[in-house]
Design a protein around this motif. Structure first.
Motif, PDB file in Angstrom:
ATOM      1  N   LEU A  24     -32.075 -16.183  29.497  1.00  0.00           N
ATOM      2  CA  LEU A  24     -31.038 -16.378  28.483  1.00  0.00           C
ATOM      3  C   LEU A  24     -31.651 -16.842  27.165  1.00  0.00           C
ATOM      4  CD1 LEU A  24     -28.042 -16.398  27.793  1.00  0.00           C
ATOM      5  CD2 LEU A  24     -27.923 -18.706  28.713  1.00  0.00           C
ATOM      6  N   ILE A  25     -32.574 -17.777  27.210  1.00  0.00           N
ATOM      7  CA  ILE A  25     -33.241 -18.248  25.992  1.00  0.00           C
ATOM      8  C   ILE A  25     -33.986 -17.102  25.317  1.00  0.00           C
ATOM      9  CG2 ILE A  25     -35.110 -19.724  25.119  1.00  0.00           C
ATOM     10  CD1 ILE A  25     -34.228 -21.797  27.230  1.00  0.00           C
ATOM     11  N   VAL A  29     -33.389 -15.749  21.493  1.00  0.00           N
ATOM     12  CA  VAL A  29     -34.475 -15.720  20.503  1.00  0.00           C
ATOM     13  C   VAL A  29     -34.629 -14.308  19.936  1.00  0.00           C
ATOM     14  CG1 VAL A  29     -36.975 -15.934  20.200  1.00  0.00           C
ATOM     15  CG2 VAL A  29     -35.706 -17.723  21.392  1.00  0.00           C
ATOM     16  N   GLU A  30     -34.590 -13.304  20.789  1.00  0.00           N
ATOM     17  CA  GLU A  30     -34.719 -11.923  20.318  1.00  0.00           C
ATOM     18  C   GLU A  30     -33.577 -11.553  19.381  1.00  0.00           C
ATOM     19  OE1 GLU A  30     -37.320  -9.832  20.529  1.00  0.00           O
ATOM     20  OE2 GLU A  30     -38.284 -11.567  21.458  1.00  0.00           O
ATOM     21  N   ARG A  31     -32.367 -11.967  19.735  1.00  0.00           N
ATOM     22  CA  ARG A  31     -31.204 -11.690  18.872  1.00  0.00           C
ATOM     23  C   ARG A  31     -31.360 -12.399  17.531  1.00  0.00           C
ATOM     24  NH1 ARG A  31     -27.561  -8.495  16.748  1.00  0.00           N
ATOM     25  NH2 ARG A  31     -25.594  -9.499  16.340  1.00  0.00           N
ATOM     26  N   ALA A  32     -31.799 -13.636  17.534  1.00  0.00           N
ATOM     27  CA  ALA A  32     -31.995 -14.381  16.292  1.00  0.00           C
ATOM     28  C   ALA A  32     -33.056 -13.707  15.422  1.00  0.00           C
ATOM     29  CB  ALA A  32     -32.384 -15.821  16.589  1.00  0.00           C
ATOM     30  N   LYS A  33     -34.126 -13.238  16.029  1.00  0.00           N
ATOM     31  CA  LYS A  33     -35.177 -12.549  15.278  1.00  0.00           C
ATOM     32  C   LYS A  33     -34.629 -11.296  14.593  1.00  0.00           C
ATOM     33  CE  LYS A  33     -39.170 -12.186  17.618  1.00  0.00           C
ATOM     34  NZ  LYS A  33     -40.104 -12.160  18.772  1.00  0.00           N
ATOM     35  N   GLN A  34     -33.791 -10.559  15.293  1.00  0.00           N
ATOM     36  CA  GLN A  34     -33.180  -9.360  14.707  1.00  0.00           C
ATOM     37  C   GLN A  34     -32.283  -9.728  13.524  1.00  0.00           C
ATOM     38  OE1 GLN A  34     -31.042  -7.519  17.890  1.00  0.00           O
ATOM     39  NE2 GLN A  34     -32.891  -6.708  18.875  1.00  0.00           N
ATOM     40  N   LEU A  35     -31.469 -10.746  13.717  1.00  0.00           N
ATOM     41  CA  LEU A  35     -30.534 -11.144  12.664  1.00  0.00           C
ATOM     42  C   LEU A  35     -31.251 -11.721  11.447  1.00  0.00           C
ATOM     43  CD1 LEU A  35     -27.761 -12.777  14.870  1.00  0.00           C
ATOM     44  CD2 LEU A  35     -27.616 -10.613  13.628  1.00  0.00           C
ATOM     45  N   LEU A  36     -32.345 -12.432  11.667  1.00  0.00           N
ATOM     46  CA  LEU A  36     -33.070 -13.046  10.549  1.00  0.00           C
ATOM     47  C   LEU A  36     -33.731 -12.010   9.650  1.00  0.00           C
ATOM     48  CD1 LEU A  36     -34.609 -16.140  12.319  1.00  0.00           C
ATOM     49  CD2 LEU A  36     -32.935 -16.165  10.459  1.00  0.00           C
ATOM     50  N   VAL A  46     -26.781 -17.035  11.836  1.00  0.00           N
ATOM     51  CA  VAL A  46     -27.717 -16.536  12.845  1.00  0.00           C
ATOM     52  C   VAL A  46     -27.722 -17.455  14.065  1.00  0.00           C
ATOM     53  CG1 VAL A  46     -30.154 -16.103  13.346  1.00  0.00           C
ATOM     54  CG2 VAL A  46     -29.153 -15.281  11.208  1.00  0.00           C
ATOM     55  N   ALA A  47     -27.744 -18.743  13.835  1.00  0.00           N
ATOM     56  CA  ALA A  47     -27.760 -19.705  14.942  1.00  0.00           C
ATOM     57  C   ALA A  47     -26.502 -19.577  15.798  1.00  0.00           C
ATOM     58  CB  ALA A  47     -27.880 -21.122  14.405  1.00  0.00           C
ATOM     59  N   ILE A  48     -25.370 -19.444  15.162  1.00  0.00           N
ATOM     60  CA  ILE A  48     -24.107 -19.314  15.904  1.00  0.00           C
ATOM     61  C   ILE A  48     -24.075 -18.008  16.682  1.00  0.00           C
ATOM     62  CG2 ILE A  48     -21.607 -19.002  15.639  1.00  0.00           C
ATOM     63  CD1 ILE A  48     -21.833 -21.008  13.257  1.00  0.00           C
ATOM     64  N   GLU A  49     -24.465 -16.922  16.052  1.00  0.00           N
ATOM     65  CA  GLU A  49     -24.464 -15.619  16.717  1.00  0.00           C
ATOM     66  C   GLU A  49     -25.437 -15.587  17.899  1.00  0.00           C
ATOM     67  OE1 GLU A  49     -22.575 -12.715  16.253  1.00  0.00           O
ATOM     68  OE2 GLU A  49     -21.386 -14.230  15.227  1.00  0.00           O
ATOM     69  N   GLU A  51     -26.513 -18.101  19.659  1.00  0.00           N
ATOM     70  CA  GLU A  51     -26.042 -19.017  20.713  1.00  0.00           C
ATOM     71  C   GLU A  51     -24.980 -18.355  21.583  1.00  0.00           C
ATOM     72  OE1 GLU A  51     -25.813 -22.317  23.086  1.00  0.00           O
ATOM     73  OE2 GLU A  51     -27.289 -21.906  21.527  1.00  0.00           O
ATOM     74  N   GLN A  52     -24.230 -17.430  21.022  1.00  0.00           N
ATOM     75  CA  GLN A  52     -23.148 -16.795  21.770  1.00  0.00           C
ATOM     76  C   GLN A  52     -23.637 -15.795  22.799  1.00  0.00           C
ATOM     77  OE1 GLN A  52     -20.395 -15.194  18.925  1.00  0.00           O
ATOM     78  NE2 GLN A  52     -19.778 -17.209  18.217  1.00  0.00           N
ATOM     79  N   ILE A  53     -24.891 -15.399  22.715  1.00  0.00           N
ATOM     80  CA  ILE A  53     -25.436 -14.458  23.694  1.00  0.00           C
ATOM     81  C   ILE A  53     -25.476 -15.118  25.058  1.00  0.00           C
ATOM     82  CG2 ILE A  53     -27.515 -13.224  24.431  1.00  0.00           C
ATOM     83  CD1 ILE A  53     -28.096 -12.687  21.528  1.00  0.00           C
TER      84      ILE A  53
END
Length: 60
Positions: A24-25, A29-36, A46-49, A51-53
């Motif tokens: 899950l972590i 992290v991968e989703r945050a990297k994409q969004l950043l 980005v942090a909120i999005e 975290e929802q994964i």
């Protein structure tokens, strides 16, 4: 299909080679990297999005 939480965790660990929480972590992290990579998004967004994964991914 219905299975126990324990059985689900065992299958997930077997397929991903990491503990469910670690998986899950990694997904977050991968989703945050994409969004950043998108300059118009704020770090807060980005942090909120990221975290929802997880919750919706593993919900029935």
């Amino acid at each position: 299909m219905s299975m126990s939480q324990h059985h689900f965790c065992q299958l997930l660990k077997q397929s991903t080679k990491v503990a469910p929480y670690q998986h899950l972590i990694q997904q977050r992290v991968e989703r945050a990297k994409q969004l950043l990579k998108q300059p118009k998004l704020t770090v807060t967004y980005v942090a909120i999005e990221a975290e929802q994964i997880g919750l919706e991914k593993y919900s029935p």
